[in-house]
Design a protein around this motif. Sequence first.
Motif, PDB file in Angstrom:
ATOM      1  N   ALA A  20       0.860  -1.189   0.000  1.00 53.94           N
ATOM      2  CA  ALA A  20       0.000   0.000   0.000  1.00 53.94           C
ATOM      3  C   ALA A  20       0.896   1.239   0.000  1.00 53.94           C
ATOM      4  O   ALA A  20       1.758   1.395   0.844  1.00 53.94           O
ATOM      5  N   VAL A  21       0.684   2.101  -0.976  1.00 51.50           N
ATOM      6  CA  VAL A  21       1.430   3.354  -1.080  1.00 51.50           C
ATOM      7  C   VAL A  21       0.659   4.468  -0.380  1.00 51.50           C
ATOM      8  O   VAL A  21       1.237   5.378   0.202  1.00 51.50           O
ATOM      9  N   ALA A  22      -0.666   4.402  -0.439  1.00 50.56           N
ATOM     10  CA  ALA A  22      -1.533   5.359   0.237  1.00 50.56           C
ATOM     11  C   ALA A  22      -2.783   4.615   0.701  1.00 50.56           C
ATOM     12  O   ALA A  22      -3.127   3.554   0.169  1.00 50.56           O
ATOM     13  N   HIS A  23      -3.450   5.181   1.714  1.00 52.22           N
ATOM     14  CA  HIS A  23      -4.641   4.517   2.240  1.00 52.22           C
ATOM     15  C   HIS A  23      -5.629   5.534   2.784  1.00 52.22           C
ATOM     16  O   HIS A  23      -5.292   6.698   3.015  1.00 52.22           O
ATOM     17  N   GLU A  24      -6.846   5.053   2.963  1.00 50.10           N
ATOM     18  CA  GLU A  24      -7.905   5.854   3.576  1.00 50.10           C
ATOM     19  C   GLU A  24      -8.821   4.910   4.327  1.00 50.10           C
ATOM     20  O   GLU A  24      -9.215   3.865   3.791  1.00 50.10           O
ATOM     21  N   ASN A  25      -9.135   5.236   5.573  1.00 47.55           N
ATOM     22  CA  ASN A  25     -10.024   4.418   6.403  1.00 47.55           C
ATOM     23  C   ASN A  25      -9.568   2.963   6.496  1.00 47.55           C
ATOM     24  O   ASN A  25     -10.374   2.043   6.504  1.00 47.55           O
ATOM     25  N   GLY A  26      -8.252   2.730   6.518  1.00 43.82           N
ATOM     26  CA  GLY A  26      -7.707   1.383   6.657  1.00 43.82           C
ATOM     27  C   GLY A  26      -7.628   0.578   5.376  1.00 43.82           C
ATOM     28  O   GLY A  26      -7.159  -0.554   5.383  1.00 43.82           O
ATOM     29  N   ASN A  27      -8.091   1.147   4.268  1.00 49.45           N
ATOM     30  CA  ASN A  27      -8.032   0.440   2.988  1.00 49.45           C
ATOM     31  C   ASN A  27      -7.019   1.098   2.052  1.00 49.45           C
ATOM     32  O   ASN A  27      -6.901   2.323   2.026  1.00 49.45           O
ATOM     33  N   ALA A  28      -6.304   0.278   1.308  1.00 47.88           N
ATOM     34  CA  ALA A  28      -5.307   0.783   0.362  1.00 47.88           C
ATOM     35  C   ALA A  28      -5.996   1.517  -0.778  1.00 47.88           C
ATOM     36  O   ALA A  28      -6.933   0.993  -1.377  1.00 47.88           O
ATOM     37  N   THR A  29      -5.553   2.736  -1.067  1.00 48.47           N
ATOM     38  CA  THR A  29      -6.115   3.490  -2.190  1.00 48.47           C
ATOM     39  C   THR A  29      -5.144   3.571  -3.359  1.00 48.47           C
ATOM     40  O   THR A  29      -5.563   3.751  -4.493  1.00 48.47           O
ATOM     41  N   ILE A  30      -3.858   3.437  -3.070  1.00 50.47           N
ATOM     42  CA  ILE A  30      -2.832   3.319  -4.118  1.00 50.47           C
ATOM     43  C   ILE A  30      -1.945   2.155  -3.722  1.00 50.47           C
ATOM     44  O   ILE A  30      -1.474   2.080  -2.584  1.00 50.47           O
ATOM     45  N   ILE A  31      -1.730   1.237  -4.654  1.00 50.05           N
ATOM     46  CA  ILE A  31      -0.879   0.083  -4.392  1.00 50.05           C
ATOM     47  C   ILE A  31       0.217   0.002  -5.435  1.00 50.05           C
ATOM     48  O   ILE A  31       0.124   0.602  -6.509  1.00 50.05           O
ATOM     49  N   LYS A  32       1.259  -0.756  -5.084  1.00 51.41           N
ATOM     50  CA  LYS A  32       2.265  -1.107  -6.076  1.00 51.41           C
ATOM     51  C   LYS A  32       2.546  -2.589  -5.913  1.00 51.41           C
ATOM     52  O   LYS A  32       2.420  -3.144  -4.820  1.00 51.41           O
ATOM     53  N   PHE A  33       2.874  -3.219  -7.034  1.00 50.30           N
ATOM     54  CA  PHE A  33       3.183  -4.646  -7.019  1.00 50.30           C
ATOM     55  C   PHE A  33       4.119  -4.941  -8.175  1.00 50.30           C
ATOM     56  O   PHE A  33       4.121  -4.232  -9.184  1.00 50.30           O
ATOM     57  N   PRO A  34       4.951  -5.985  -8.021  1.00 46.68           N
ATOM     58  CA  PRO A  34       5.926  -6.284  -9.070  1.00 46.68           C
ATOM     59  C   PRO A  34       5.256  -6.813 -10.336  1.00 46.68           C
ATOM     60  O   PRO A  34       4.278  -7.559 -10.270  1.00 46.68           O
ATOM     61  N   VAL A  35       5.789  -6.379 -11.475  1.00 48.03           N
ATOM     62  CA  VAL A  35       5.274  -6.833 -12.775  1.00 48.03           C
ATOM     63  C   VAL A  35       6.434  -7.080 -13.733  1.00 48.03           C
ATOM     64  O   VAL A  35       7.532  -6.575 -13.541  1.00 48.03           O
ATOM     65  N   ASP A  36       6.158  -7.838 -14.753  1.00 49.62           N
ATOM     66  CA  ASP A  36       7.083  -8.024 -15.858  1.00 49.62           C
ATOM     67  C   ASP A  36       6.776  -6.924 -16.869  1.00 49.62           C
ATOM     68  O   ASP A  36       5.722  -6.945 -17.514  1.00 49.62           O
ATOM     69  N   GLU A  37       7.669  -5.959 -16.984  1.00 48.43           N
ATOM     70  CA  GLU A  37       7.435  -4.796 -17.845  1.00 48.43           C
ATOM     71  C   GLU A  37       7.278  -5.147 -19.327  1.00 48.43           C
ATOM     72  O   GLU A  37       6.799  -4.325 -20.099  1.00 48.43           O
ATOM     73  N   LYS A  38       7.635  -6.372 -19.706  1.00 47.76           N
ATOM     74  CA  LYS A  38       7.455  -6.797 -21.090  1.00 47.76           C
ATOM     75  C   LYS A  38       6.049  -7.325 -21.339  1.00 47.76           C
ATOM     76  O   LYS A  38       5.634  -7.465 -22.475  1.00 47.76           O
ATOM     77  N   LYS A  39       5.304  -7.598 -20.245  1.00 49.73           N
ATOM     78  CA  LYS A  39       3.972  -8.194 -20.382  1.00 49.73           C
ATOM     79  C   LYS A  39       2.828  -7.258 -20.016  1.00 49.73           C
ATOM     80  O   LYS A  39       1.682  -7.532 -20.358  1.00 49.73           O
ATOM     81  N   VAL A  40       3.111  -6.189 -19.275  1.00 50.37           N
ATOM     82  CA  VAL A  40       2.064  -5.250 -18.873  1.00 50.37           C
ATOM     83  C   VAL A  40       2.501  -3.831 -19.186  1.00 50.37           C
ATOM     84  O   VAL A  40       3.686  -3.569 -19.379  1.00 50.37           O
ATOM     85  N   SER A  41       1.531  -2.923 -19.230  1.00 46.79           N
ATOM     86  CA  SER A  41       1.867  -1.526 -19.529  1.00 46.79           C
ATOM     87  C   SER A  41       0.854  -0.591 -18.877  1.00 46.79           C
ATOM     88  O   SER A  41      -0.246  -1.012 -18.500  1.00 46.79           O
ATOM     89  N   PRO A  42       1.218   0.688 -18.735  1.00 45.06           N
ATOM     90  CA  PRO A  42       0.249   1.654 -18.222  1.00 45.06           C
ATOM     91  C   PRO A  42      -1.024   1.617 -19.071  1.00 45.06           C
ATOM     92  O   PRO A  42      -0.967   1.463 -20.288  1.00 45.06           O
ATOM     93  N   GLY A  43      -2.157   1.712 -18.405  1.00 46.03           N
ATOM     94  CA  GLY A  43      -3.443   1.622 -19.093  1.00 46.03           C
ATOM     95  C   GLY A  43      -4.092   0.259 -18.943  1.00 46.03           C
ATOM     96  O   GLY A  43      -5.296   0.123 -19.161  1.00 46.03           O
ATOM     97  N   ASP A  44      -3.306  -0.759 -18.573  1.00 46.02           N
ATOM     98  CA  ASP A  44      -3.900  -2.069 -18.311  1.00 46.02           C
ATOM     99  C   ASP A  44      -4.760  -1.974 -17.054  1.00 46.02           C
ATOM    100  O   ASP A  44      -4.427  -1.262 -16.101  1.00 46.02           O
TER     101      ASP A  44
END
Length: 84
Positions: A20-44
């Motif tokens: 969780a990068v940011a949260h509100e009321n105990g829930n994650a509102t922005i997350i980050k997770f590892p990805v294979d940059e060859k298989k995913v892209s912004p907009g997915d």
Amino acid sequence: MEVSFSQTLSFDAATFEYEAVAHENGNATIIKFPVDEKKVSPGDAVVVVSGDEIHFHGMIGKIEDGYAYVSDPKGSLLPAGAVN
């Protein structure tokens, strides 16, 4: 004309590993997770589900250092945990 394609990535909330990068009321509102940059892209699209319930949904806004960043500012049910 440039054509772009997007995909939907679906994860099970019970096994999905994220930070969780940011949260509100105990829930994650922005997350980050590892990805294979060859298989995913912004907009997915990203959907994290538990059974038939959606816990988090959004679009990858950026990929940086092998991590995708996604925000769900209004509908997140993912626990925030420790936020750095």
